[in-house]
Motif scaffolding. Structure first.
Motif, PDB file in Angstrom:
ATOM      1  N   ASP A   1      35.743  -7.220  41.325  1.00 43.10           N
ATOM      2  CA  ASP A   1      35.129  -7.801  42.530  1.00 43.10           C
ATOM      3  C   ASP A   1      35.851  -9.072  42.949  1.00 43.10           C
TER       4      ASP A   1
ATOM      5  N   THR B   1      39.091   0.623  43.183  1.00 43.31           N
ATOM      6  CA  THR B   1      37.767   0.993  42.677  1.00 43.31           C
ATOM      7  C   THR B   1      37.811   1.248  41.175  1.00 43.31           C
TER       8      THR B   1
ATOM      9  N   GLY C   1      41.376   0.221  51.860  1.00 46.48           N
ATOM     10  CA  GLY C   1      40.241  -0.543  51.353  1.00 46.48           C
ATOM     11  C   GLY C   1      40.543  -1.168  50.005  1.00 46.48           C
ATOM     12  N   LYS C   2      39.490  -1.344  49.198  1.00 45.09           N
ATOM     13  CA  LYS C   2      39.623  -2.045  47.923  1.00 45.09           C
ATOM     14  C   LYS C   2      39.914  -1.073  46.791  1.00 45.09           C
TER      15      LYS C   2
ATOM     16  N   VAL D   1      45.411   0.187  44.610  1.00 43.54           N
ATOM     17  CA  VAL D   1      46.035   0.054  45.934  1.00 43.54           C
ATOM     18  C   VAL D   1      47.518  -0.281  45.734  1.00 43.54           C
TER      19      VAL D   1
ATOM     20  N   LEU E   1      42.102  -8.174  46.758  1.00 45.65           N
ATOM     21  CA  LEU E   1      42.899  -7.052  47.257  1.00 45.65           C
ATOM     22  C   LEU E   1      42.089  -6.212  48.217  1.00 45.65           C
ATOM     23  N   GLU E   2      42.576  -6.104  49.444  1.00 45.19           N
ATOM     24  CA  GLU E   2      41.966  -5.144  50.364  1.00 45.19           C
ATOM     25  C   GLU E   2      43.056  -4.608  51.277  1.00 45.19           C
ATOM     26  N   HIS E   3      43.343  -3.303  51.132  1.00 40.19           N
ATOM     27  CA  HIS E   3      44.414  -2.694  51.903  1.00 40.19           C
ATOM     28  C   HIS E   3      43.881  -2.287  53.273  1.00 40.19           C
TER      29      HIS E   3
ATOM     30  N   LYS F   1      46.007   5.840  47.534  1.00 38.13           N
ATOM     31  CA  LYS F   1      45.819   5.066  46.310  1.00 38.13           C
ATOM     32  C   LYS F   1      46.506   5.721  45.132  1.00 38.13           C
TER      33      LYS F   1
END
Ligand SMILES: [Zn+2]
Length: 387
Positions: free
Chosen positions: A221, A234, A231-232, A262, A225-227, A180
């Motif tokens: 929220d 933060t 992950g997401k 991300v 986006l979710e790699h 990240k």
């Protein structure tokens, strides 16, 4: 007999290079001694060595070998600085080899061990074969990784990069293909102070800041986006300061915000969005004014798992009977700034990140040597592709 890579790792550990912001003893702080040693070492191998000293007394090193008009450029990057030595329980610069096959000392795994592996893979005959195959090899030593990736940022700013790069860090010989990015910023919220007995006459800066946090969170929220490996993105509000007294409506509230990005996200866009939320709160009377300033930012990086570098490195690991995980990392590295100037990057090296920064820092001698053999295989495969 002690093998070359182990002896070299001992030598590197014995050259103190504590990050100047993490110590105050002039005998051990600064990267210059290590830069001097590496200049000589690489010079003797036939590298042309340049120093880029944008921070006085703290030279970055850029060494290159091979054709001027290369078919491909390949880069090893190593940071020169280490953590401080406060509270260490082993001699920091003795380079002691234990009976259990460990090399102890500050930087043993982060990252003079991995640096020794890479240097040991750069043997004269291998360099000659790479040059013949049209590959130009760079070795970069960067200052200040431990406190904000200063050196890598400076070098990327000069346009120094390569088609493929290995950023050396202790990854337990796993292959890190992404991590990240970081956007740290400060949000200063202004209200109107009045007596706490009559809050309706003022504007509460703390409540306005709370509204800003709530809007930032719900916007995050809602981001789709979710790699796959990271992950997401933060959001963490790490610090808050505000108010002067229990019975006064606060005039000012300051937030320090840690937003992790991300790949694909940009710090400037995140700050613009944060400002737009603040402006809306001002328009609705929840704040009198607000200002948002960047503290520090670092880009994320990602190299495709099916890229030539990740594939070749995976094969080189298998050549040495290790089965690497190809994964995302939760930590940050010089791969972030270098992603601007390098086509493909993998973060890779022997040693465990759990042993980095510890009071009894060590690296497994066996793992270090496996690392050296893998990097030799990698370079051999690279040379073989050209012929
Ligand atoms: Zn490191």
């Amino acid at each position: 007999m002690i093998e070359h890579d182990i002896a070299l790792a001992q030598k590197l550990v014995a050259i103190p290079s504590v990050n100047p912001r993490l110590g105050d003893d002039p005998a051990i702080i600064g990267e210059h001694r290590l830069a001097d040693f590496l200049s000589n070492y690489l010079n003797n191998l036939g590298f042309a060595v340049d120093r880029h000293e944008m921070t006085p007394g703290r030279p970055n090193l850029v060494a290159s070998y091979g054709p001027q008009m290369p078919r491909k450029t390949f880069l090893f990057e190593a940071h020169l600085d280490t953590q401080g030595i406060h509270n260490m329980t082993v001699p920091p610069f003795a380079g002691i080899l234990s009976n259990e096959g460990r090399l102890y000392g500050r930087g043993a795994c982060d990252m003079k061990g991995p640096m020794a592996s890479a240097l040991s893979a750069l043997e004269p005959d291998r360099l000659a074969r790479l040059a013949e195959a049209g590959v130009r090899v760079l070795f970069i030593g960067a200052i200040g990784e431990e406190t904000g990736n200063i050196g890598a940022t400076q070098l990327a700013g000069l346009g120094i990069g390569a088609d493929e790069a290995i950023v050396l860090e202790p990854t337990d010989l796993n292959i890190v293909h992404a991590h990240k990015g970081v956007a740290w910023f400060e949000v200063e919220c202004f209200g109107v102070a009045v007596h706490g007995s009559n809050p309706g006459l003022g504007i509460n800066a703390i409540e306005g800041a709370a509204a800003w946090i709530a809007e930032m969170k719900s916007a995050l929220d809602a981001l789709p986006l979710e790699h796959p490996s990271l992950g997401k993105p933060t959001l963490n509000i790490g610090r808050i300061r505000g108010g002067s007294s229990i019975n006064i409506v606060p005039e000012r509230c300051v937030l320090e915000v840690d937003r992790r990005m991300v790949p694909g996200e940009k710090a400037e866009e995140i700050l613009d969005h944060a400002r737009a939320i603040a402006e809306r709160l001002v328009k609705h009377g929840l704040l009198r004014a607000a200002s948002i300033e960047s503290i520090e930012s670092g880009a994320p990086f990602e190299t495709g798992v099916d890229s030539s570098l990740i594939r070749r490195l995976t094969e080189a690991c298998r050549d040495e009977k290790t089965e690497p995980r190809v994964e995302g990392a939760s930590w940050y590295s010089d791969a972030g700034p270098l992603s601007k100037t390098c086509g493909q990057i993998a973060v890779f090296g022997p040693g465990s990140i759990r042993q980095a920064h510890t009071a009894d820092e060590y690296i497994s001698v066996q793992e270090l040597q496996t690392g050296t053999r893998i990097l030799r295989r990698l370079l051999d495969r690279l040379a073989g592709e050209g012929t």
